[in-house]
Design a protein around this motif. Structure first.
Motif, short mmCIF file in Angstrom:
data_model
loop_
_atom_site.label_atom_id
_atom_site.label_comp_id
_atom_site.label_asym_id
_atom_site.label_seq_id
_atom_site.Cartn_x
_atom_site.Cartn_y
_atom_site.Cartn_z
N LEU A 17 7.62 -1.76 -7.54
CA LEU A 17 7.59 -1.06 -8.83
C LEU A 17 6.28 -1.34 -9.56
CD1 LEU A 17 11.25 -1.53 -10.14
CD2 LEU A 17 10.20 0.52 -9.17
N TRP A 18 5.85 -2.60 -9.51
CA TRP A 18 4.57 -2.94 -10.15
C TRP A 18 3.41 -2.26 -9.44
CZ3 TRP A 18 4.82 -4.50 -14.80
CH2 TRP A 18 5.85 -5.32 -15.24
N ILE A 19 3.47 -2.22 -8.13
CA ILE A 19 2.42 -1.55 -7.36
C ILE A 19 2.39 -0.06 -7.69
CG2 ILE A 19 1.64 -0.94 -5.03
CD1 ILE A 19 2.88 -3.62 -4.09
N LEU A 20 3.59 0.54 -7.80
CA LEU A 20 3.69 1.96 -8.14
C LEU A 20 3.14 2.23 -9.53
CD1 LEU A 20 4.67 4.85 -7.59
CD2 LEU A 20 6.92 4.16 -8.44
N MET A 21 3.53 1.39 -10.52
CA MET A 21 3.06 1.60 -11.89
C MET A 21 1.55 1.37 -12.01
SD MET A 21 6.10 0.20 -14.39
CE MET A 21 6.19 -1.44 -13.67
N VAL A 27 -4.42 6.35 -11.47
CA VAL A 27 -4.58 7.81 -11.42
C VAL A 27 -4.79 8.37 -12.83
CG1 VAL A 27 -3.43 10.00 -10.89
CG2 VAL A 27 -3.26 8.07 -9.30
N LEU A 28 -4.01 7.85 -13.80
CA LEU A 28 -4.18 8.28 -15.19
C LEU A 28 -5.58 7.96 -15.68
CD1 LEU A 28 -2.97 9.38 -17.82
CD2 LEU A 28 -2.24 7.03 -18.36
N THR A 103 1.39 -7.72 -5.29
CA THR A 103 2.29 -7.43 -6.41
C THR A 103 1.76 -8.05 -7.69
OG1 THR A 103 4.24 -7.30 -4.98
CG2 THR A 103 4.62 -7.73 -7.31
N TYR A 104 1.35 -9.31 -7.60
CA TYR A 104 0.82 -9.99 -8.79
C TYR A 104 -0.47 -9.33 -9.26
CZ TYR A 104 -0.92 -13.68 -11.85
OH TYR A 104 -1.40 -14.38 -12.92
N LEU A 108 -1.22 -7.63 -12.95
CA LEU A 108 -2.39 -7.91 -13.77
C LEU A 108 -3.14 -6.63 -14.11
CD1 LEU A 108 -3.94 -11.16 -12.23
CD2 LEU A 108 -2.45 -10.93 -14.24
N TYR A 109 -3.31 -5.76 -13.12
CA TYR A 109 -4.02 -4.50 -13.34
C TYR A 109 -3.26 -3.63 -14.34
CZ TYR A 109 -6.22 0.02 -12.46
OH TYR A 109 -6.86 1.22 -12.61
N PHE A 110 -1.94 -3.58 -14.20
CA PHE A 110 -1.11 -2.79 -15.11
C PHE A 110 -1.29 -3.26 -16.55
CE2 PHE A 110 2.85 -2.25 -17.46
CZ PHE A 110 3.06 -0.88 -17.35
#
Length: 370
Positions: A17-21, A27-28, A103-104, A108-110
């Motif tokens: 889920l974190w990777i997807l977000m 992309v945004l 994942t981590y 962090l990127y999110f």
């Protein structure tokens, strides 16, 4: 009974889920680089500033920078994880650990993009200040430098200096952090969108080491903290504090944060802070003139007061002692970071604050914003 117990899920338990977000935010970010209006509709700058404001006030209760320790912890963890990852190539569990690391990193990127990264795609500061993007020539640049020199010379006569005749702040670093807030309070009366209570700026514990990198301040997106090198010269210290505080208010680009530092300093009632901001503007503007017309640069340099000349020489001498390979590598890393976030000219864009200064000078008729 144990058969009915459910395992507690940690924040990384649903890694995909974190990777997807993180992927969606990436992309945004790509889409909104050329569509700031769309970004403003789905994630207004006011929301972002509110988020940073809340985050910085929470972390602001601590007297030291949590962001600095966050960096140390992640660097140490990175070294340990790299060793473990290499070990698991032979012992098994390599892909499981790699998945957790990715994942981590996605988490962090999110957080980075949500708190700060998307600000690189927002409309220029010009829109808030009603400035029009215009390319002015060398003649206008010379006129503006004359006005900045006159202002710097005047302010230099109102500030204190050391026994060596060099500009010196009478206050301790922590007192300057508090005084800087007053500048933004005054500025926000004219531009309310930059108002609000944020966590106070903080000194960096490893400031002496940072001198070898040429870094004078760091905004910590994960904690909302404006962090400043406290071991550098007094000359640009107040301006640097205002610069990092500009990042707190969602201004991502270095050139715009530099311009904001000068702008806010001009609203401050304390001469040393106004002088520091003016010198930041003058150094950038004269550097731009040096590239365009060295003869005019030399002629204008001779109009500096002796106090201004002493301050500039002392500033240069201080950092000469720290030049070397570490400084060059840090510059390359910073350049890569800026370019990766759409600041195409990288470190060179620090000089682009001159465009904003010129637009202000020519369109508002004053070197100080009315």
């Amino acid at each position: 009974m144990s058969v009915f117990r459910r395992r507690k899920k940690g924040i990384l338990s649903e890694g995909y889920l974190w990777i997807l977000m993180a992927g969606l935010l990436y992309v945004l970010g790509l889409f909104t680089r050329d569509n700031s209006a769309f970004l403003e509709r789905i994630y207004p700058a006011s929301w972002n500033r509110a988020l940073i404001r809340i985050l910085s006030r929470i972390t602001g209760v601590m007297p030291v920078s949590l962001g600095e320790f966050f960096v140390y912890a992640n660097v140490a963890a990175g070294v340990v994880l790299l060793i473990l990852l290499l070990k698991k190539i032979f012992t098994g569990g390599f892909f499981t650990l790699l998945y957790r690391i990715v994942t981590y990193a996605a988490l962090l990127y999110f957080v980075f993009m949500l708190v700060f990264g998307l600000n690189y795609n927002r409309a220029s500061l010009r829109e808030d200040l009603a400035l029009e993007r215009v390319n002015y020539g060398t003649e206008e640049l010379i006129l503006m430098n004359e006005a900045l020199i006159e202002r710097a010379n005047e302010l230099r006569g109102k500030v204190s200096e050391s026994d060596e005749g060099v500009f010196t702040l009478a206050e301790r670093r922590n007192e300057i952090f508090a005084l800087a807030e007053e500048g933004y309070d005054a500025f926000s009366e004219a531009f309310p969108q930059f108002g609000g209570e944020y966590g106070i700026a903080k000194g960096i514990i490893a400031s002496e080491a940072l001198n070898y990198t040429g870094i004078t301040g760091i905004f910590m997106p994960f904690t909302g903290e404006a962090n400043v090198n406290i071991k550098g010269p007094d000359l640009l210290f107040p301006a640097t504090v205002l610069h990092e505080m500009a990042h707190q208010r969602g201004i991502a680009y270095e050139d715009e944060a530099n311009y904001m530092a000068f702008l806010v300093s001009s609203y401050h009632g304390y001469e040393p802070i106004r002088y520091s901001g003016t010198m930041l503007a003058l150094i950038n503007s004269m550097n731009a003139l040096y590239k365009e017309d060295r003869e005019s640069y030399r002629a204008l340099y001779e109009t500096y007061s002796e106090g201004v000349k002493r301050d500039l020489r002392a500033y240069s001498v201080f950092y000469d002692a720290y030049e070397g390979e570490v400084n060059e590598r840090a510059t390359k890393v910073n350049d890569t970071y800026l370019k990766s976030n759409g600041q195409v000219s990288g470190v060179k864009s620090y000089g682009e604050m001159v465009n904003l200064l010129l637009e202000q000078f020519m369109q508002k008729g004053e070197v100080v914003f009315p």
